[in-house]
Design a protein around this motif. Structure first.
Motif, PDB file in Angstrom:
ATOM      1  N   ILE A 237       0.863  -1.182   0.000  1.00  0.00           N
ATOM      2  CA  ILE A 237       0.000   0.000   0.000  1.00  0.00           C
ATOM      3  C   ILE A 237       0.900   1.233   0.000  1.00  0.00           C
ATOM      4  CG2 ILE A 237      -1.803   1.244   1.244  1.00  0.00           C
ATOM      5  CD1 ILE A 237      -2.607  -1.493   2.457  1.00  0.00           C
ATOM      6  N   CYS A 238       0.728   2.090  -0.977  1.00  0.00           N
ATOM      7  CA  CYS A 238       1.632   3.220  -1.188  1.00  0.00           C
ATOM      8  C   CYS A 238       0.985   4.531  -0.727  1.00  0.00           C
ATOM      9  CB  CYS A 238       2.002   3.319  -2.666  1.00  0.00           C
ATOM     10  SG  CYS A 238       2.693   1.785  -3.335  1.00  0.00           S
ATOM     11  N   PRO A 239       1.782   5.452  -0.184  1.00  0.00           N
ATOM     12  CA  PRO A 239       1.214   6.725   0.289  1.00  0.00           C
ATOM     13  C   PRO A 239       0.751   7.654  -0.829  1.00  0.00           C
ATOM     14  CG  PRO A 239       3.601   6.685   0.564  1.00  0.00           C
ATOM     15  CD  PRO A 239       3.199   5.308   0.163  1.00  0.00           C
ATOM     16  N   THR A 240       1.362   7.553  -2.007  1.00  0.00           N
ATOM     17  CA  THR A 240       0.983   8.411  -3.135  1.00  0.00           C
ATOM     18  C   THR A 240       1.097   7.622  -4.432  1.00  0.00           C
ATOM     19  OG1 THR A 240       3.242   9.180  -3.526  1.00  0.00           O
ATOM     20  CG2 THR A 240       1.911  10.461  -1.963  1.00  0.00           C
ATOM     21  N   HIS A 241       0.500   8.179  -5.473  1.00  0.00           N
ATOM     22  CA  HIS A 241       0.626   7.559  -6.794  1.00  0.00           C
ATOM     23  C   HIS A 241       2.081   7.567  -7.244  1.00  0.00           C
ATOM     24  CE1 HIS A 241      -0.365   6.404 -10.872  1.00  0.00           C
ATOM     25  NE2 HIS A 241       0.266   7.482 -11.340  1.00  0.00           N
TER      26      HIS A 241
ATOM     27  N   SER B  30      -9.524   4.456  -2.277  1.00  0.00           N
ATOM     28  CA  SER B  30      -8.748   5.690  -2.137  1.00  0.00           C
ATOM     29  C   SER B  30      -7.262   5.420  -1.956  1.00  0.00           C
ATOM     30  CB  SER B  30      -9.262   6.489  -0.930  1.00  0.00           C
ATOM     31  OG  SER B  30      -9.139   5.715   0.261  1.00  0.00           O
ATOM     32  N   SER B  31      -6.848   4.161  -2.058  1.00  0.00           N
ATOM     33  CA  SER B  31      -5.434   3.847  -1.805  1.00  0.00           C
ATOM     34  C   SER B  31      -4.719   3.415  -3.076  1.00  0.00           C
ATOM     35  CB  SER B  31      -5.318   2.746  -0.742  1.00  0.00           C
ATOM     36  OG  SER B  31      -5.809   1.518  -1.234  1.00  0.00           O
ATOM     37  N   GLU B  32      -3.473   3.829  -3.171  1.00  0.00           N
ATOM     38  CA  GLU B  32      -2.604   3.428  -4.269  1.00  0.00           C
ATOM     39  C   GLU B  32      -1.867   2.154  -3.863  1.00  0.00           C
ATOM     40  OE1 GLU B  32      -2.294   4.858  -7.202  1.00  0.00           O
ATOM     41  OE2 GLU B  32      -3.417   6.709  -6.874  1.00  0.00           O
ATOM     42  N   ARG B  33      -1.761   1.205  -4.784  1.00  0.00           N
ATOM     43  CA  ARG B  33      -1.119  -0.063  -4.455  1.00  0.00           C
ATOM     44  C   ARG B  33      -0.210  -0.527  -5.586  1.00  0.00           C
ATOM     45  NH1 ARG B  33      -5.356  -3.388  -0.727  1.00  0.00           N
ATOM     46  NH2 ARG B  33      -6.349  -1.561   0.182  1.00  0.00           N
ATOM     47  N   ILE B  34       0.786  -1.291  -5.202  1.00  0.00           N
ATOM     48  CA  ILE B  34       1.634  -1.950  -6.176  1.00  0.00           C
ATOM     49  C   ILE B  34       1.520  -3.449  -5.902  1.00  0.00           C
ATOM     50  CG2 ILE B  34       3.770  -1.843  -4.805  1.00  0.00           C
ATOM     51  CD1 ILE B  34       3.715  -1.038  -8.505  1.00  0.00           C
TER      52      ILE B  34
END
Length: 319
Positions: free
Chosen positions: A153-157, A181-185
């Motif tokens: 789970i990433c804090p920003t895009h 609402s969360s950015e993920r890799i």
């Protein structure tokens, strides 16, 4: 969940002799854990982690490599799924200088939206360390036997894109995506997950992942075969029941006017309604092959059909 804890414990105990790699891991952990933020008109570095070993690694690194004091405290929170424990890390004094040292702030004192350039553009050891730090901060992994995924789970895009580029440098394809609402890799390929675990520094967990995944795949294959066999048995039973009805009807039509070999085959079908054709062949006297018994029953039914049609035609001609 047990595997996740094992992975983070192993990664936290990974010891790199390269200062640049330690700095890359620490910077990424701080970025993904929380980062630099204002509190009471003062800049602090705050992060929250789900692994005590991970937060202790970061605290020790900040102390020994950056000569800053970091405090760790345990936080307990009630959630709909029960009580969870997290560990807060806080750097109050010298947080801005630490952010500059680790590249979280650029030289113009602006927050870096992704990861520090010296991390994502560094050597392979730094790239591995970045993934290791990101996973320690916000990584999750599926239990073996379930749908495979390793996700951060990433804090920003921008951090997701930076981590995606870092994976590409390691020869691994990672998917950047937004979930609510969360950015993920995310990694979904099981072989890529195993490779990434090894690259991050968790070979023991990678072996465990591979072994349990193989066991799960073997069980899945066994279940599929069992289901396949069960379906075959159901189909065979249904076919045998239908053949029994047809043979009974054929006997009604033909009466005593049946060739002996065809009558013997039909009698076997009626007496052993659940038997397979192969079993009927073995019960014949003398025993015959599956194809032979099937051929005799087929000729019996064809003879009955032909006889029935002839009788109907004769009746129609009389009428």
């Amino acid at each position: 969940m047990a595997l996740l804890n094992d992975v983070k414990s192993e990664l936290a105990s990974f010891n790199s002799d390269l200062p640049a790699a330690k700095m890359a891991q620490a910077a990424t952990m701080m970025r993904f854990g929380g980062g630099l933020r204002p509190v009471n008109h003062k800049a602090v570095i705050h992060g929250q982690f789900d692994s005590l070993e991970a937060v202790e690694w970061l605290r020790s690194t900040i102390d020994h490599y950056f000569q800053r004091e970091a405090k760790v405290s345990k936080v307990t929170r009630q959630t709909p799924n029960g009580i969870i424990q997290r560990y807060d890390l806080l750097v109050e004094h010298g947080a801005t200088a630490l952010a500059l040292q680790t590249g979280l702030l650029d030289r113009r004192m602006r927050l870096v939206p992704g990861l520090p350039a010296e991390v994502i553009g560094g050597n392979i050891a730094q790239v591995k360390a970045a993934w290791r730090g990101a996973f320690l901060a916000r990584g999750v992994i599926s239990d073996p036997g379930k749908a495979s995924y390793l996700e951060i789970i990433c804090p920003t895009h921008e951090t997701a894109i930076a981590l995606q580029g870092a994976a590409r440098r390691l020869g691994i394809t990672a998917q950047a995506r937004k979930v609510r609402s969360s950015e993920r890799i995310t990694l979904r390929d099981a072989d890529a997950i195993e490779r990434m675990l090894n690259l991050m520094g968790a070979p023991r967990s990678a072996r465990e992942w591979t072994g349990k995944r193989s066991d799960g795949e073997a069980r899945g294959k066994a279940n599929r075969l069992a289901n396949f066999d069960d379906a075959n048995m159901r189909r065979s039973a249904k076919a045998a029941a239908e053949a029994t009805q047809k043979v009974h009807h054929a006997f009604e039509i033909l009466g005593d006017d049946i060739p002996p070999n065809l009558k013997a085959a039909g009698d076997l079908r009626l007496k052993h309604t659940d038997a397979s054709l192969e079993e009927l062949g073995r019960l014949a006297d003398p025993p015959i092959t599956k194809d032979a018994i099937a051929g005799r029953i087929r000729r019996l039914l064809q003879l009955a059909t032909k006889t029935e049609k002839a009788r109907k035609a004769a009746e129609e001609a009389k009428g």
